[in-house]
Design a protein around this motif. Structure first.
Motif, PDB file in Angstrom:
ATOM      1  N   LYS A  56     -81.127 112.044 -70.308  1.00  0.00           N
ATOM      2  CA  LYS A  56     -81.813 113.160 -69.654  1.00  0.00           C
ATOM      3  C   LYS A  56     -82.956 113.689 -70.527  1.00  0.00           C
ATOM      4  CE  LYS A  56     -81.190 117.990 -68.301  1.00  0.00           C
ATOM      5  NZ  LYS A  56     -80.254 119.138 -68.197  1.00  0.00           N
ATOM      6  N   ARG A  57     -82.718 113.825 -71.802  1.00  0.00           N
ATOM      7  CA  ARG A  57     -83.727 114.415 -72.690  1.00  0.00           C
ATOM      8  C   ARG A  57     -85.001 113.569 -72.731  1.00  0.00           C
ATOM      9  NH1 ARG A  57     -82.287 113.216 -78.834  1.00  0.00           N
ATOM     10  NH2 ARG A  57     -81.698 111.023 -78.656  1.00  0.00           N
ATOM     11  N   LEU A  58     -84.862 112.248 -72.664  1.00  0.00           N
ATOM     12  CA  LEU A  58     -86.032 111.374 -72.660  1.00  0.00           C
ATOM     13  C   LEU A  58     -86.755 111.434 -71.315  1.00  0.00           C
ATOM     14  CD1 LEU A  58     -84.754 108.215 -74.590  1.00  0.00           C
ATOM     15  CD2 LEU A  58     -86.171 110.092 -75.442  1.00  0.00           C
ATOM     16  N   ARG A  59     -85.988 111.630 -70.237  1.00  0.00           N
ATOM     17  CA  ARG A  59     -86.624 111.780 -68.923  1.00  0.00           C
ATOM     18  C   ARG A  59     -87.413 113.090 -68.866  1.00  0.00           C
ATOM     19  NH1 ARG A  59     -81.478 110.215 -67.152  1.00  0.00           N
ATOM     20  NH2 ARG A  59     -81.085 112.272 -66.225  1.00  0.00           N
ATOM     21  N   ILE A  60     -86.898 114.124 -69.508  1.00  0.00           N
ATOM     22  CA  ILE A  60     -87.614 115.404 -69.570  1.00  0.00           C
ATOM     23  C   ILE A  60     -88.924 115.230 -70.331  1.00  0.00           C
ATOM     24  CG2 ILE A  60     -87.568 117.714 -70.606  1.00  0.00           C
ATOM     25  CD1 ILE A  60     -84.552 117.785 -69.969  1.00  0.00           C
ATOM     26  N   ALA A  61     -88.860 114.553 -71.466  1.00  0.00           N
ATOM     27  CA  ALA A  61     -90.070 114.326 -72.269  1.00  0.00           C
ATOM     28  C   ALA A  61     -91.095 113.532 -71.470  1.00  0.00           C
ATOM     29  CB  ALA A  61     -89.713 113.588 -73.558  1.00  0.00           C
ATOM     30  N   ARG A  62     -90.641 112.488 -70.796  1.00  0.00           N
ATOM     31  CA  ARG A  62     -91.543 111.685 -69.958  1.00  0.00           C
ATOM     32  C   ARG A  62     -92.182 112.531 -68.868  1.00  0.00           C
ATOM     33  NH1 ARG A  62     -88.324 108.361 -65.807  1.00  0.00           N
ATOM     34  NH2 ARG A  62     -88.096 110.540 -65.146  1.00  0.00           N
ATOM     35  N   SER A 136     -86.888 128.302 -78.196  1.00  0.00           N
ATOM     36  CA  SER A 136     -88.142 129.031 -78.341  1.00  0.00           C
ATOM     37  C   SER A 136     -89.260 128.022 -78.079  1.00  0.00           C
ATOM     38  CB  SER A 136     -88.278 129.607 -79.753  1.00  0.00           C
ATOM     39  OG  SER A 136     -88.428 128.550 -80.705  1.00  0.00           O
ATOM     40  N   TYR A 137     -90.469 128.512 -77.791  1.00  0.00           N
ATOM     41  CA  TYR A 137     -91.556 127.590 -77.495  1.00  0.00           C
ATOM     42  C   TYR A 137     -91.824 126.650 -78.663  1.00  0.00           C
ATOM     43  CZ  TYR A 137     -96.119 125.599 -76.788  1.00  0.00           C
ATOM     44  OH  TYR A 137     -97.143 124.708 -76.690  1.00  0.00           O
ATOM     45  N   ASP A 138     -91.878 127.195 -79.880  1.00  0.00           N
ATOM     46  CA  ASP A 138     -92.174 126.369 -81.057  1.00  0.00           C
ATOM     47  C   ASP A 138     -91.138 125.276 -81.234  1.00  0.00           C
ATOM     48  OD1 ASP A 138     -94.462 127.772 -81.638  1.00  0.00           O
ATOM     49  OD2 ASP A 138     -93.485 129.137 -83.049  1.00  0.00           O
ATOM     50  N   ASN A 139     -89.876 125.618 -81.034  1.00  0.00           N
ATOM     51  CA  ASN A 139     -88.822 124.607 -81.170  1.00  0.00           C
ATOM     52  C   ASN A 139     -88.902 123.580 -80.040  1.00  0.00           C
ATOM     53  OD1 ASN A 139     -87.740 125.670 -83.491  1.00  0.00           O
ATOM     54  ND2 ASN A 139     -86.237 126.950 -82.426  1.00  0.00           N
ATOM     55  N   LEU A 140     -89.268 124.033 -78.849  1.00  0.00           N
ATOM     56  CA  LEU A 140     -89.357 123.106 -77.717  1.00  0.00           C
ATOM     57  C   LEU A 140     -90.461 122.087 -77.923  1.00  0.00           C
ATOM     58  CD1 LEU A 140     -88.482 122.216 -74.903  1.00  0.00           C
ATOM     59  CD2 LEU A 140     -90.100 123.879 -73.948  1.00  0.00           C
ATOM     60  N   ARG A 142     -91.721 121.015 -80.681  1.00  0.00           N
ATOM     61  CA  ARG A 142     -91.303 120.059 -81.731  1.00  0.00           C
ATOM     62  C   ARG A 142     -90.271 119.083 -81.180  1.00  0.00           C
ATOM     63  NH1 ARG A 142     -92.042 124.622 -85.343  1.00  0.00           N
ATOM     64  NH2 ARG A 142     -89.910 125.345 -84.948  1.00  0.00           N
ATOM     65  N   TYR A 143     -89.348 119.591 -80.373  1.00  0.00           N
ATOM     66  CA  TYR A 143     -88.308 118.756 -79.779  1.00  0.00           C
ATOM     67  C   TYR A 143     -88.917 117.703 -78.850  1.00  0.00           C
ATOM     68  CZ  TYR A 143     -84.012 117.686 -77.131  1.00  0.00           C
ATOM     69  OH  TYR A 143     -82.948 117.056 -76.523  1.00  0.00           O
ATOM     70  N   ILE A 144     -89.833 118.123 -77.992  1.00  0.00           N
ATOM     71  CA  ILE A 144     -90.477 117.201 -77.059  1.00  0.00           C
ATOM     72  C   ILE A 144     -91.289 116.157 -77.816  1.00  0.00           C
ATOM     73  CG2 ILE A 144     -92.182 116.993 -75.219  1.00  0.00           C
ATOM     74  CD1 ILE A 144     -89.483 118.152 -74.360  1.00  0.00           C
ATOM     75  N   VAL A 161     -97.911 108.921 -80.363  1.00  0.00           N
ATOM     76  CA  VAL A 161     -97.784 109.648 -79.109  1.00  0.00           C
ATOM     77  C   VAL A 161     -97.143 111.001 -79.382  1.00  0.00           C
ATOM     78  CG1 VAL A 161     -96.814 109.681 -76.792  1.00  0.00           C
ATOM     79  CG2 VAL A 161     -97.517 107.507 -77.804  1.00  0.00           C
ATOM     80  N   VAL A 162     -97.865 112.063 -79.069  1.00  0.00           N
ATOM     81  CA  VAL A 162     -97.342 113.423 -79.121  1.00  0.00           C
ATOM     82  C   VAL A 162     -97.651 114.060 -77.765  1.00  0.00           C
ATOM     83  CG1 VAL A 162     -97.630 113.630 -81.623  1.00  0.00           C
ATOM     84  CG2 VAL A 162     -99.502 114.312 -80.112  1.00  0.00           C
ATOM     85  N   PHE A 163     -97.186 115.265 -77.542  1.00  0.00           N
ATOM     86  CA  PHE A 163     -97.441 115.887 -76.240  1.00  0.00           C
ATOM     87  C   PHE A 163     -98.934 116.035 -75.984  1.00  0.00           C
ATOM     88  CE2 PHE A 163     -97.864 119.333 -73.186  1.00  0.00           C
ATOM     89  CZ  PHE A 163     -96.982 118.917 -72.206  1.00  0.00           C
TER      90      PHE A 163
END
Length: 241
Positions: A56-62, A136-140, A142-144, A161-163
């Motif tokens: 799920k987490r990778l689908r969210i990032a995609r 938090s936004y900053d943590n999100l 970095r996580y993404i 590849v970054v956001f």
């Protein structure tokens, strides 16, 4: 740090909270940040777009990456505030909202490709994206970014590849297929106050931005259709140089 300090000082002056006989930055020039090479090849973008990760987490990032691209390179902080119950998007970039040039309003029709993704994650009550996380936004961000790095590695993508790559790639593809700079700036939410006299007398309309985004999406869906045009345009630009 110096850029942030100057912004705070200028904001204080504007709100009449502080006054200086001599501006602290009168003899200090802040150098422009180097342009980061974060755009990726169309082939790499399509690997991400068409990937089907099980986690799920990778689908969210995609999906976040693709949403940013489909909405004209919108930044994550602004993407999280979009009400996807509405057919159109209207916003001022958070990054420039409180600056002297923060009046650039971007209006876009949300394309079908973005609506389809948003439906997977949209909170029906707020219209905002909701992944069930409380970062938090900053943590999100970095996580993404970590997730995108992992996804790119799994897909055999060698480029970084970054956001932010979604925003940079949108701008690069748009330029390659001949979208005028003024329209690209509008999609990105850039101010056009320093772009020359003509820009003072003309303005980009939402319809132009919608057409540009549709064209860029068509390009990534059908890159071969644009190959000859891109090569011809590159040759012409070299001849001009």
């Amino acid at each position: 740090m110096m850029r942030n300090t100057k912004t705070i000082i200028n904001r204080g002056i504007k709100k009449r909270l502080v006054r200086y006989d001599v501006h602290p930055f009168i003899d200090f020039q802040i150098s422009s940040a180097p342009v980061r090479e974060l755009d990726i090849q169309v082939e790499s973008f399509n690997k991400i777009r068409l990937s089907e990760p099980k986690e799920k987490r990778l689908r969210i990032a995609r999906d976040l990456f693709c949403l940013s691209f489909y909405l004209g390179g919108i930044n994550l902080i602004d993407l999280l505030q979009v009400d996807f119950r509405k057919p159109e998007l209207e916003y001022i970039r958070t990054k420039v909202r409180n600056t002297t040039n923060g009046t650039m309003v971007t209006r876009l029709t949300i394309p079908n490709s973005a609506q389809e993704i948003a439906k997977r994650w949209m909170n029906r009550n707020t219209g905002h994206l909701d992944f069930g996380y409380r970062f938090s936004y900053d943590n999100l961000i970095r996580y993404i970014t970590r997730l995108l790095k992992s996804l790119a590695k799994n897909l055999g993508i060698k480029e970084k590849v970054v956001f932010y790559s979604a925003r940079k790639s949108f701008a690069q593809y748009a330029s390659e297929i001949g979208i005028p700079d003024g329209i690209i700036d509008y999609c990105l939410g850039h101010s056009d106050k320093s772009k020359g006299v003509i820009r003072y007398y003309t303005k980009v309309r939402q319809k132009q931005a919608d057409m540009a985004i549709a064209r860029v999406i068509d390009y990534v869906n059908n890159p071969e259709k644009y190959k000859e045009y891109i090569e011809l345009r590159s040759d012409i630009m070299l001849m001009r140089g």
